[in-house]
Structure formats: C-alpha cells, structure tokens
Design a protein around this motif. Structure first.
Motif, short mmCIF file in Angstrom:
data_model
loop_
_atom_site.label_atom_id
_atom_site.label_comp_id
_atom_site.label_asym_id
_atom_site.label_seq_id
_atom_site.Cartn_x
_atom_site.Cartn_y
_atom_site.Cartn_z
N ARG A 106 0.83 -1.21 0.00
CA ARG A 106 0.00 0.00 0.00
C ARG A 106 0.86 1.26 0.00
O ARG A 106 0.57 2.23 -0.71
N ARG A 107 1.94 1.25 0.78
CA ARG A 107 2.84 2.41 0.83
C ARG A 107 3.47 2.67 -0.56
O ARG A 107 3.55 3.81 -1.01
N ILE A 108 3.93 1.61 -1.22
CA ILE A 108 4.54 1.76 -2.54
C ILE A 108 3.51 2.30 -3.53
O ILE A 108 3.82 3.16 -4.36
N GLY A 109 2.29 1.80 -3.44
CA GLY A 109 1.23 2.30 -4.31
C GLY A 109 0.95 3.78 -4.07
O GLY A 109 0.76 4.54 -5.03
N ASP A 110 0.93 4.18 -2.80
CA ASP A 110 0.70 5.60 -2.47
C ASP A 110 1.81 6.48 -3.04
O ASP A 110 1.54 7.55 -3.61
N MET A 111 3.06 6.04 -2.88
CA MET A 111 4.18 6.84 -3.39
C MET A 111 4.17 6.91 -4.91
O MET A 111 4.48 7.94 -5.50
N SER A 112 3.79 5.80 -5.55
CA SER A 112 3.71 5.78 -7.01
C SER A 112 2.66 6.77 -7.51
O SER A 112 2.89 7.52 -8.47
N GLU A 113 1.50 6.78 -6.86
CA GLU A 113 0.45 7.72 -7.26
C GLU A 113 0.88 9.16 -7.04
O GLU A 113 0.58 10.04 -7.86
N ASP A 114 1.60 9.41 -5.96
CA ASP A 114 2.07 10.78 -5.68
C ASP A 114 3.09 11.22 -6.72
O ASP A 114 3.06 12.37 -7.18
N LEU A 115 4.00 10.32 -7.09
CA LEU A 115 5.01 10.65 -8.11
C LEU A 115 4.35 10.94 -9.45
O LEU A 115 4.73 11.88 -10.16
N LEU A 116 3.35 10.12 -9.80
CA LEU A 116 2.65 10.33 -11.07
C LEU A 116 1.91 11.66 -11.07
O LEU A 116 1.96 12.41 -12.06
N GLU A 117 1.25 11.97 -9.97
CA GLU A 117 0.53 13.24 -9.88
C GLU A 117 1.48 14.43 -10.00
O GLU A 117 1.19 15.41 -10.69
N THR A 118 2.65 14.34 -9.35
CA THR A 118 3.65 15.40 -9.45
C THR A 118 4.14 15.56 -10.88
O THR A 118 4.27 16.69 -11.39
N LEU A 119 4.42 14.43 -11.54
CA LEU A 119 4.89 14.48 -12.93
C LEU A 119 3.83 15.07 -13.84
O LEU A 119 4.15 15.89 -14.72
N LEU A 120 2.59 14.68 -13.67
CA LEU A 120 1.51 15.20 -14.53
C LEU A 120 1.36 16.71 -14.35
O LEU A 120 1.14 17.44 -15.33
N ASN A 121 1.49 17.17 -13.12
CA ASN A 121 1.41 18.62 -12.87
C ASN A 121 2.54 19.35 -13.57
O ASN A 121 2.34 20.44 -14.14
N LYS A 122 3.74 18.78 -13.55
CA LYS A 122 4.87 19.40 -14.23
C LYS A 122 4.67 19.41 -15.74
O LYS A 122 5.01 20.39 -16.42
N LEU A 123 4.12 18.31 -16.27
CA LEU A 123 3.86 18.24 -17.71
C LEU A 123 2.87 19.32 -18.14
O LEU A 123 3.06 19.99 -19.16
N LYS A 124 1.82 19.48 -17.35
CA LYS A 124 0.80 20.47 -17.69
C LYS A 124 1.34 21.89 -17.55
O LYS A 124 0.96 22.79 -18.31
N THR A 125 2.23 22.09 -16.58
CA THR A 125 2.85 23.41 -16.42
C THR A 125 3.80 23.71 -17.57
O THR A 125 3.85 24.83 -18.08
N SER A 126 4.55 22.69 -18.00
CA SER A 126 5.50 22.87 -19.10
C SER A 126 4.78 23.19 -20.40
O SER A 126 5.24 24.01 -21.19
N GLY A 127 3.65 22.54 -20.64
CA GLY A 127 2.87 22.83 -21.84
C GLY A 127 3.21 21.94 -23.02
O GLY A 127 2.33 21.44 -23.70
N LYS A 128 4.48 21.71 -23.30
CA LYS A 128 4.92 20.88 -24.41
C LYS A 128 5.85 19.78 -23.91
O LYS A 128 6.59 19.98 -22.96
N PHE A 129 5.81 18.64 -24.61
CA PHE A 129 6.67 17.53 -24.20
C PHE A 129 6.95 16.63 -25.40
O PHE A 129 6.24 16.68 -26.42
N SER A 130 7.98 15.83 -25.30
CA SER A 130 8.26 14.80 -26.30
C SER A 130 8.07 13.44 -25.64
O SER A 130 8.27 13.28 -24.43
N LEU A 131 7.69 12.46 -26.45
CA LEU A 131 7.33 11.14 -25.93
C LEU A 131 8.19 10.07 -26.59
O LEU A 131 8.38 10.08 -27.81
N GLN A 132 8.71 9.17 -25.77
CA GLN A 132 9.45 8.02 -26.30
C GLN A 132 8.79 6.75 -25.79
O GLN A 132 8.57 6.59 -24.59
N THR A 133 8.45 5.86 -26.70
CA THR A 133 7.76 4.63 -26.33
C THR A 133 8.50 3.42 -26.86
O THR A 133 9.20 3.49 -27.88
N ASP A 134 8.33 2.31 -26.16
CA ASP A 134 8.93 1.06 -26.60
C ASP A 134 8.13 -0.09 -26.01
O ASP A 134 7.64 -0.01 -24.88
#
Length: 254
Positions: A106-134
């Motif tokens: 549960r703790r790892i899940g909580d931290m993962s969700e918090d990291l994702l939320e932080t990253l999404l906020n930064k992405l939205k603030t940045s406005g533009k991004f590049s994506l690499q998939t594999d």
C-alpha cells in the motif's frame, strides 16, 4: 464574564461541583493538561511510525525486494539493534512501525500515485513535451508498453518515466496507440502538447497505415517522429567487425 454570572452558571449547569474548593479544580486542570500532553505525544509517535514505514517501503522498492522482507527481516533486525544499542523502551517504539507485506504494498502504491501526480502537474505546467515509447516483454513473456517523457522543468530539460502498462492482447500499432491514448485521456494529457515522438523502427511503431506514429500524427499532424538513437546504435553493432564490436558493446551496456 462577571463573577456573579460565573457562580450562577456553576450552580445551574454544574451543580455537583458547586461545593468543591479551589484545590479540586486545580487538580482537574492539571489532569487535563497531562492528558492533552499524552495525546499529543502519542499522535506524534504515530506520525513518525507511519513516516518510517514509508521510508522502509521506498528502500524495499528501490532494491526490488519482496514485500514480506519488511516484517520477516528488516523489523526484527531493527528491534535487535535498537534494543541492544539504546534499550528495550526504544525498541518498543520501533515495534509500532507497521511493515507487513500488505502495508508495504500500500505504501509503494501511495508513493507511485504521488510521483505520477507530481509528474503530470509538471507536464501540464510545461505545456509541451516529447514522448518516447517502446514495447518489451517481461520475464513472464507478457508484453509491456513503456513510455518516457522529456519536457522543460524550471529552465532545465527533464526526462522522466511516465508509465509501464501491460498490453493485454496484441502488440500492433493500434493496440499501442489505444493504450497510450487511454492513459492520456484519463490523466488530462493532450496530443496537441506532444511535439516529438521517438520510437524504434518496428512496423508496429512506424507503419504507414496503422502504425503508432501514424495514428498519433492523426491526432496532431505537427508531431515530429524520430528514430531512437540507442536503437540505431544497437543495430549498428550487429554489423561491426569483431575487433570494433568488442570495444563498443561494453559501453552500450552501461
């Protein structure tokens, strides 16, 4: 409040205490202060125990250890060390830290969700991004889609892991696009903000008709598609002479 009203309030609302002397009320006040201090101290210890649990969960996740190691090894070891070095009273405080397998999960899940939320906020603030998939295959032979994003964060280029999602069916360009698009939609990310897409040379990624890059460009024609430089290097090593291959392969594994 004037003394007369205080006396009236005491006799009408708290009549059992109206005959008590001053020492009685001072004793009650002292007891209430002690109880308040005890509750505050207990709450503080509880907060520290939860914080310690999160720190241990982070260490377990980073070392890729099984979740039950917290309760079966880490906690008993901490109790032994603290008990010998500081005393049994301090060891009992350590015992309050919950490190069961379910708690660590549960703790790892909580931290993962918090990291994702932080990253999404930064992405939205940045406005533009590049994506690499594999697309890759795990040890269970199950296809996994990985995505990494690059964006501007505080006047610096940041590169962060975005997601790793299981591909439940096939690994075609349509399936890869569907999984990525569902993640974007669920998290408020727009294709119009994606300015570059980096993939390998697989037909599922670069196919003209139903490749992932083609479907992405239908959402945003301005997306620039590039071939991953690491993949190009890996392809290059397959045709190098043996003497050169021995020199460059160790560098590619770093």
């Amino acid at each position: 409040m004037v003394p007369s009203k205080l006396i009236r309030h005491l006799k009408t609302k708290h009549s059992p205490y109206s005959g008590k002397n001053k020492d009685f009320f001072q004793r009650i006040l002292s007891q209430n202060k002690k109880q308040k201090h005890f509750m505050k101290s207990t709450f503080t210890v509880s907060e520290k125990a939860v914080e310690a649990s999160y720190h241990v969960a982070k260490l377990i996740a980073r070392q890729k250890k099984p979740h039950n190691i917290g309760e079966e090894l880490i906690k008993p070891a901490c109790l032994e060390v603290v008990g010998l070095m500081l005393g049994q009273k301090e060891a009992e405080e350590v015992r309050k830290v919950s490190l069961s397998a379910e708690t660590i999960k549960r703790r790892i899940g909580d931290m993962s969700e918090d990291l994702l939320e932080t990253l999404l906020n930064k992405l939205k603030t940045s406005g533009k991004f590049s994506l690499q998939t594999d697309e890759t295959t795990d040890i269970k032979k199950q296809a996994q889609l990985l995505a990494v994003v690059r964006f501007v964060d505080d006047n610096a280029i940041a590169e962060e892991y975005l997601f790793c999602i299981e591909l439940p069916e096939r690994t075609t360009g349509q399936d890869i696009f569907r999984v990525t698009n569902e993640f974007f939609t669920a998290n408020g990310i727009y294709w119009s903000d994606c300015i570059n897409l980096c993939t390998d040379g697989a037909s599922a990624m670069l196919g003209k008709g139903k490749g992932f890059a083609t479907l992405a460009k239908q959402q945003n024609p301005a997306i620039q598609v590039t071939h991953c430089c690491i993949h190009r290097e890996a392809l290059m090593t397959k045709v190098l002479p043996e003497e050169l291959s021995k020199a460059i392969k160790p560098a590619l594994t770093l």
